[in-house]
Design a protein around this motif. Structure first.
Motif, mmCIF file in Angstrom:
data_model
loop_
_atom_site.group_PDB
_atom_site.id
_atom_site.type_symbol
_atom_site.label_atom_id
_atom_site.label_comp_id
_atom_site.label_asym_id
_atom_site.label_seq_id
_atom_site.Cartn_x
_atom_site.Cartn_y
_atom_site.Cartn_z
ATOM 1 N N ALA A 156 21.337 3.243 14.553
ATOM 2 C CA ALA A 156 20.469 4.390 14.293
ATOM 3 C C ALA A 156 20.390 4.604 12.791
ATOM 4 C CB ALA A 156 21.019 5.628 14.987
ATOM 5 N N VAL A 157 19.182 4.903 12.280
ATOM 6 C CA VAL A 157 19.009 5.066 10.839
ATOM 7 C C VAL A 157 18.412 6.423 10.476
ATOM 8 C CG1 VAL A 157 18.830 2.600 10.391
ATOM 9 C CG2 VAL A 157 16.755 3.887 10.933
ATOM 10 N N GLY A 158 18.175 7.276 11.467
ATOM 11 C CA GLY A 158 17.637 8.592 11.166
ATOM 12 C C GLY A 158 17.266 9.337 12.428
ATOM 13 N N ARG A 159 16.817 10.568 12.234
ATOM 14 C CA ARG A 159 16.410 11.399 13.366
ATOM 15 C C ARG A 159 15.252 12.286 12.920
ATOM 16 N NH1 ARG A 159 21.069 12.726 15.254
ATOM 17 N NH2 ARG A 159 20.947 11.650 17.270
ATOM 18 N N VAL A 160 14.281 12.458 13.804
ATOM 19 C CA VAL A 160 13.138 13.339 13.556
ATOM 20 C C VAL A 160 13.214 14.466 14.565
ATOM 21 C CG1 VAL A 160 10.641 13.519 13.375
ATOM 22 C CG2 VAL A 160 11.769 11.351 12.808
ATOM 23 N N GLU A 161 13.181 15.713 14.091
ATOM 24 C CA GLU A 161 13.327 16.870 14.965
ATOM 25 C C GLU A 161 12.037 17.694 14.987
ATOM 26 O OE1 GLU A 161 16.857 18.538 13.155
ATOM 27 O OE2 GLU A 161 18.120 17.608 14.708
ATOM 28 N N GLY A 162 12.008 18.641 15.919
ATOM 29 C CA GLY A 162 10.868 19.542 15.995
ATOM 30 C C GLY A 162 9.711 19.018 16.812
ATOM 31 N N LEU A 163 10.009 18.253 17.870
ATOM 32 C CA LEU A 163 8.963 17.648 18.693
ATOM 33 C C LEU A 163 8.604 18.489 19.918
ATOM 34 C CD1 LEU A 163 7.754 14.744 17.996
ATOM 35 C CD2 LEU A 163 9.925 15.240 16.890
#
Length: 381
Positions: free
Chosen positions: A48-55
Motif C-alpha cells: 500500500a502506498v497511500g489512502r484517499v478518503e472522503g468517498l
C-alpha cells in the motif's frame, strides 16, 4: 560547455515535464467499504502506498479509469460520482448525482462517464474532465448492467421492465435506441471483450439473454432456459456479478443462480456443454489471463474459499482459503499473480498463479473491490 548544455536543456524542457513524475501503470485502488476510503496499492512492490478518503458510501462501489490511467471515477452507493487523481492521491471532483447508484462506465474515447442509477433510475452522463452533466436519460425502474460500447456508446437494461437500450452519445444530442426485452428481472449484464455480445442474466426466470451488437438490428436471443428446472433453488445470499463472467476456450462460464454450479456454454451455438459442481453459489468467475483457468469466489456463508477450475476439463484443480469473507479478485495484467480481498480479515492476499504460493499480504480496512489501472484499456468495464 556542460553548464551551457544544461541551460539549453532547461530552456527546451516542455511545460508538461512539470507534471508529477510518478507512473501509474502498476498502481491500483482497493475499495475500503466500511470507511469510505480507497487504498492505493503498488502492484510491483506488493504494498500500500497511500489512502484517499472522503468517498461517501462505497459499500457497493465500482470504478473505472481514464485512458491515461491518471484518474479514477468511483461510483458510490450513495449516488456519488467521485474523480480521484492517482498521482496526487486526492479527490479532484465529486458530485452526488442520484439517491442510489450501482455502477458506471467510461466511453471509449475517455471523454464521457456514465452512471446507472437505482434511485431515481435511469442513466446520467457526465463530462469526464469537469463532471458537468451532459445527458440525463430517465428509466421506469432500476438501471443495471451499464457497459461502454465502442463509438462513444453505452448499453444498459432495466430491472423492473426488462427493457434493453443502446445510447449513442457521439453527436450533439444523444440517440437512445431500445433493443428489445431481455426477460423478467435482469440482474446484471456484461459485454464480451470484443464488444460483440451483450449478455444479460435473468433473476425472475431461468436463462440468459444475448444481444449481438455487431448486428445492425440486434434482437434478443435467450439461452440456458432449462437449467435447474428439476431441482429447487437454494436461497440466493448474494447476486452474482456478471462483469466477472469468464470467456475462455470458446466458452462462456456462467454462475448457476440458486445453485452450487458453474455453467459452460459454447459461444457460437449458445448451447450448454458442461456443468462444474463447486464449493458454493458463485459470485465472481474471472478468467486468469494467458491461461486455461478461471477463479471463482462464493456467496456467504461459504465465502472463505476460492476455487480454480480448468476450462478444458471443467474440473476444480485447486481450492484455496485466503481468509474470511472473500469479496473480489484481480489479476495482474499478464496473469502472473492474483490479489484477493478478505473483508473480515482486513487484508489482501497475493497468490502466485502457477504455484499457488502466497507472495504477500497487505493490510486494508474491510476491503472489497480491487481495481488495477490496466482496466483503463479494456472494453466493457
Amino acid at each position: 560547455m556542460k553548464r551551457l548544455g544544461l541551460i539549453f536543456a532547461l530552456i527546451a524542457t516542455p511545460l508538461w515535464a512539470e507534471t508529477p513524475c510518478c507512473a501509474t501503470g502498476d498502481l491500483g485502488l482497493v475499495v475500503e467499504r466500511a470507511s469510505g476510503s480507497l487504498l492505493v496499492i503498488d502492484r510491483s512492490d506488493r504494498a500500500a502506498v497511500g489512502r484517499v478518503e472522503g468517498l461517501g458510501d462505497i459499500s457497493h462501489a465500482s470504478l473505472t479509469y481514464s485512458p491515461d490511467e491518471r484518474y479514477a471515477y468511483v461510483f458510490g452507493r450513495d449516488g456519488g460520482l467521485t474523480k480521484v487523481d492517482m498521482l496526487t492521491r486526492q479527490v479532484v471532483a465529486r458530485t452526488v448525482q442520484a439517491g442510489n447508484s450501482i455502477g458506471g462506465a467510461i466511453s471509449d474515447d475517455g471523454r464521457l462517464v456514465a452512471v446507472s442509477n437505482y434511485e431515481p433510475g435511469g442513466v446520467k452522463v457526465f463530462d469526464a474532465d469537469t463532471l458537468a452533466l451532459v445527458a440525463d436519460v430517465p428509466a421506469t425502474g432500476k438501471t443495471i448492467g451499464l457497459v461502454d460500447v465502442p463509438g462513444r456508446r453505452f448499453a444498459w437494461t432495466v430491472w423492473d421492465t426488462g427493457e434493453v437500450f443502446l445510447g449513442d452519445f457521439s453527436g450533439v444530442e444523444p440517440v437512445i435506441r431500445p433493443l428489445g426485452n431481455a426477460g423478467l428481472n435482469p440482474f446484471d449484464a456484461v459485454l464480451t471483450e470484443d464488444a460483440h455480445t451483450y449478455l444479460i442474466g435473468l433473476f425472475g426466470e431461468k436463462g440468459v439473454t444475448a444481444f449481438d451488437l455487431w448486428d445492425e438490428n440486434p434482437k434478443p436471443r435467450k439461452f440456458l432456459q432449462d437449467y435447474g428446472k428439476t431441482a429447487d433453488d437454494l436461497p440466493v445470499y448474494k447476486m452474482p456479478h456478471l462483469q466477472g463472467w469468464a470467456f475462455t476456450e470458446g466458452q462462456y462460464v456462467l454462475p448457476a443462480v440458486g445453485a452450487h454450479e458453474l455453467l459452460w456454454v459454447d459461444r457460437d451455438s449458445l448451447q450448454e456443454t458442461a456443468r462444474t459442481p463447486v464449493h458454493g453459489q458463485p459470485v465472481f468467475i474471472i478468467a486468469q489471463p494467458a491461461s486455461p483457468f478461471v477463479w471463482v469466489n462464493f456467496a456467504m456463508p461459504l465465502n472463505d474459499v476460492v476455487q480454480v477450475v480448468d476450462s478444458r476439463t471443467h474440473q476444480v484443480v485447486k481450492t484455496l482459503t485466503p481468509g474470511k469473507a472473500v469479496l473480489h479478485m484481480e489479476f495482474a495484467p499478464r496473469g502472473a499473480e492474483v490479489w484477493i480481498s478478505s473483508r473480515d480479515d482486513n487484508k489482501l492476499v497475493i497468490y502466485d498463479t502457477r504455484s499457488f504460493a502466497v507472495l504477500g499480504e497487505v493490510a486494508a480496512q474491510s476491503p472489497s473491490g480491487i481495481f488495477f489501472t490496466a482496466r483503463a484499456h479494456r472494453t466493457g468495464l
